[in-house]
Design a protein around this motif. Structure first.
Motif, short mmCIF file in Angstrom:
data_model
loop_
_atom_site.label_atom_id
_atom_site.label_comp_id
_atom_site.label_asym_id
_atom_site.label_seq_id
_atom_site.Cartn_x
_atom_site.Cartn_y
_atom_site.Cartn_z
N ARG A 1 20.28 70.18 35.66
CA ARG A 1 20.54 70.71 37.00
C ARG A 1 19.39 71.59 37.52
NH1 ARG A 1 25.37 72.94 36.10
NH2 ARG A 1 26.32 70.89 36.42
N GLN B 1 17.32 70.80 40.95
CA GLN B 1 17.26 71.73 42.07
C GLN B 1 15.84 72.18 42.39
OE1 GLN B 1 20.07 74.75 40.79
NE2 GLN B 1 21.85 73.51 41.37
N MET C 1 34.34 70.37 45.27
CA MET C 1 33.95 71.76 45.47
C MET C 1 34.23 72.24 46.88
SD MET C 1 30.46 72.10 43.23
CE MET C 1 29.56 70.74 43.99
N GLU D 1 29.47 67.00 44.76
CA GLU D 1 28.30 66.89 43.89
C GLU D 1 27.10 67.71 44.32
OE1 GLU D 1 26.55 62.70 44.56
OE2 GLU D 1 28.64 62.54 45.22
N SER D 2 27.24 68.52 45.36
CA SER D 2 26.13 69.38 45.77
C SER D 2 26.67 70.65 46.40
CB SER D 2 25.20 68.66 46.75
OG SER D 2 25.82 68.52 48.03
N LEU D 3 25.84 71.67 46.41
CA LEU D 3 26.14 72.92 47.11
C LEU D 3 25.27 72.93 48.35
CD1 LEU D 3 26.06 75.18 43.93
CD2 LEU D 3 28.10 74.37 45.12
N VAL E 1 21.75 71.33 47.95
CA VAL E 1 21.27 71.59 46.59
C VAL E 1 22.09 70.77 45.60
CG1 VAL E 1 20.91 73.35 44.82
CG2 VAL E 1 20.58 73.92 47.23
N PRO E 2 21.47 69.85 44.83
CA PRO E 2 22.24 69.00 43.92
C PRO E 2 22.89 69.81 42.81
CG PRO E 2 19.88 68.73 43.53
CD PRO E 2 20.02 69.57 44.78
N TYR E 3 24.09 69.35 42.41
CA TYR E 3 24.82 70.03 41.35
C TYR E 3 25.27 69.07 40.26
CZ TYR E 3 28.07 73.20 39.05
OH TYR E 3 28.69 74.00 38.12
N SER E 4 25.81 67.92 40.62
CA SER E 4 26.29 66.97 39.61
C SER E 4 25.92 65.55 40.02
CB SER E 4 27.80 67.13 39.38
OG SER E 4 28.52 67.01 40.60
N THR F 1 25.43 68.73 52.63
CA THR F 1 26.33 68.40 51.53
C THR F 1 26.41 66.89 51.30
OG1 THR F 1 27.69 70.37 51.87
CG2 THR F 1 28.74 68.52 50.75
#
Length: 431
Positions: free
Chosen positions: A87, A91, A313, A324-326, A329-332, A376
């Motif tokens: 991760r 990012q 999320m 899968e993102s914030l 910003v990628p998260y999963s 997102t």
């Protein structure tokens, strides 16, 4: 040549086995525990000898030396799904990303749209017929094996020999190395009162005889804990973990009502304890299959009463899920969420649950929002969404108008945010 003689001929150290890798190759590695630590460590140790080698995988669990921003010109990670060790690189931009539905990855590999030059994988010991089981993650790996120039196995006696379409013959193996280290164990996630409340809402809507897909996380495990009084449940999932094993041991799962693969549990990767891995070994009630079998919405959806539980999320008034993102910003990654939401929607009597706590950061941020944060990544679309569950209740959205959806979602938001959500909805002409 006998299979044992061929085995000995192809047996070598990990340092020698990685010599099959050439500059420019993409190495495909199975999901999670299926990653071969000796091979990836050996590759990491000599990574500066290579140029433009990529390692592609869902959910790496160990931070190997090659996951290094200073040596990406030599060996670089390309994520199918971000985990804790990749991760930060995703990012910061030095780990690349392959967006795709999990179910379609074997097709993309087969068509050459996602490269697969070499496969590194964990495998069980060879049986008397010359077959190994890639039980921990046949996922997209079996498709990569069919496409790859070279297949290198790390054979470990702790890997279960599972049934299903997860076997490779010694004749298809280029090189192999042996290890006997314990398999990586992944513990159960933390379950608090919020997860328990959400889990109870979902569990109450799962009937006897349902077939389940259960993801990883505190909320899915909270659901599992509240299903021990059910009867005749079936399993058609992507991940098998300790929660599902617990249901089997409790006599809750017998797969007797499944329309497809009656009497069998199906999964495409394993993530759990050593007890789980022992449970998988030659278990006639379990089959491990590639992900285009387990996650295909048409195949999975042929099971009546398919109930699928996945987390997000953030969700907006239209029902779009950012899982899968914030923001940008990628998260999963997409994983199997979209696959199983669509599968449950196809299923006669099926239900697709998207679960999420109503707030984040100690109740300071609402996860139910008028519009998703800018950038997102949408995982489940407004056209696929069905049940949304928070600790404050259930909103059933499929077939509802935009205004009805908005009202239902505000009704399961945290009470502290309902006023401002209503004001925003009025400005958007939704209330």
């Amino acid at each position: 040549m006998s299979v044992q003689a061929e085995y000995q001929q192809k047996r070598m150290t990990a340092a020698d086995a990685i010599h099959v890798v050439k500059n420019g190759d993409t190495i495909v590695v199975p999901t999670g525990v299926g990653e071969p630590p000796a091979l990836l460590t050996a590759l990491s140790d000599v990574r500066t000898r290579y140029q433009d080698v990529k390692v592609s995988q869902i959910l790496p669990l160990r931070k190997y030396g090659y996951i290094d921003p200073e040596t990406t010109q030599h060996v670089r990670h390309v994520a199918y799904f971000f985990g804790g060790v990749t991760r930060p690189g995703g990012q910061q931009g030095w780990v690349d990303f392959h967006p795709s539905y999990f179910s379609e990855m074997p097709m993309l590999i087969n068509r050459g749209l996602m490269p697969a030059d070499v496969v590194f994988a964990m495998a069980s010991p060879m049986d008397e017929h010359g077959y190994f089981s890639l039980s921990l993650g046949p996922d997209y790996t079996m498709a990569a094996i069919a496409k790859a120039r070279a297949v290198v196995l790390e054979v470990n006696p702790n890997v279960p020999f599972a049934n299903g379409a997860c076997h490779i013959h010694i004749s298809k193996v280029t090189a192999l190395t042996e290890s006997n280290d314990p398999l990586l164990e992944v513990g159960l996630p933390k379950i608090g009162p919020v997860q328990e409340a959400i889990g109870k809402y979902v569990a109450d809507m799962i009937p006897n005889g349902a077939t389940l897909q259960i993801g990883y996380g505190g909320i899915p495990d909270a659901v599992v804990m509240q299903l021990t009084h059910k009867h005749d449940l079936g399993i058609h999932t992507e991940m098998i973990g300790d929660g599902i094993m617990t249901l089997v041991e409790a006599g809750v799962v017998n797969n007797s009502k499944k329309n497809v693969n009656n009497g069998k549990m199906l999964a495409t990767f394993a993530l759990g304890s050593n007890k789980l891995y022992r449970f998988m070994h030659r278990n006639p009630a379990l089959e491990m299959h590639p992900v285009d079998i387990t996650n295909d919405p048409y195949l999975a959806g042929q099971n009546d009463n398919l109930h699928c539980i996945n987390a997000t999320m953030q969700i907006d008034f239209m029902g779009q899920c950012g899982s899968e993102s914030l923001g940008a910003v990628p998260y999963s990654g997409t994983g199997g969420q979209s696959d199983f939401v669509r599968a449950a929607n196809r299923s006669n009597g099926g239900k697709a649950f998207i679960v999420l706590p109503a707030t984040a950061k100690d109740d300071t941020i609402s996860r139910i929002v008028p519009t998703l944060s800018a950038g997102t990544h949408v995982s489940t679309s407004k056209n696929d969404i069905n049940y949304v569950v928070t600790e404050f209740g259930v909103a059933q959205l499929r077939g509802k108008t935009a205004k009805q959806r908005c009202e239902a979602l505000i009704g399961i938001a945290h009470p502290n945010f309902r006023g401002e959500l209503r004001e925003a909805a009025k400005k958007m002409k939704l209330l």
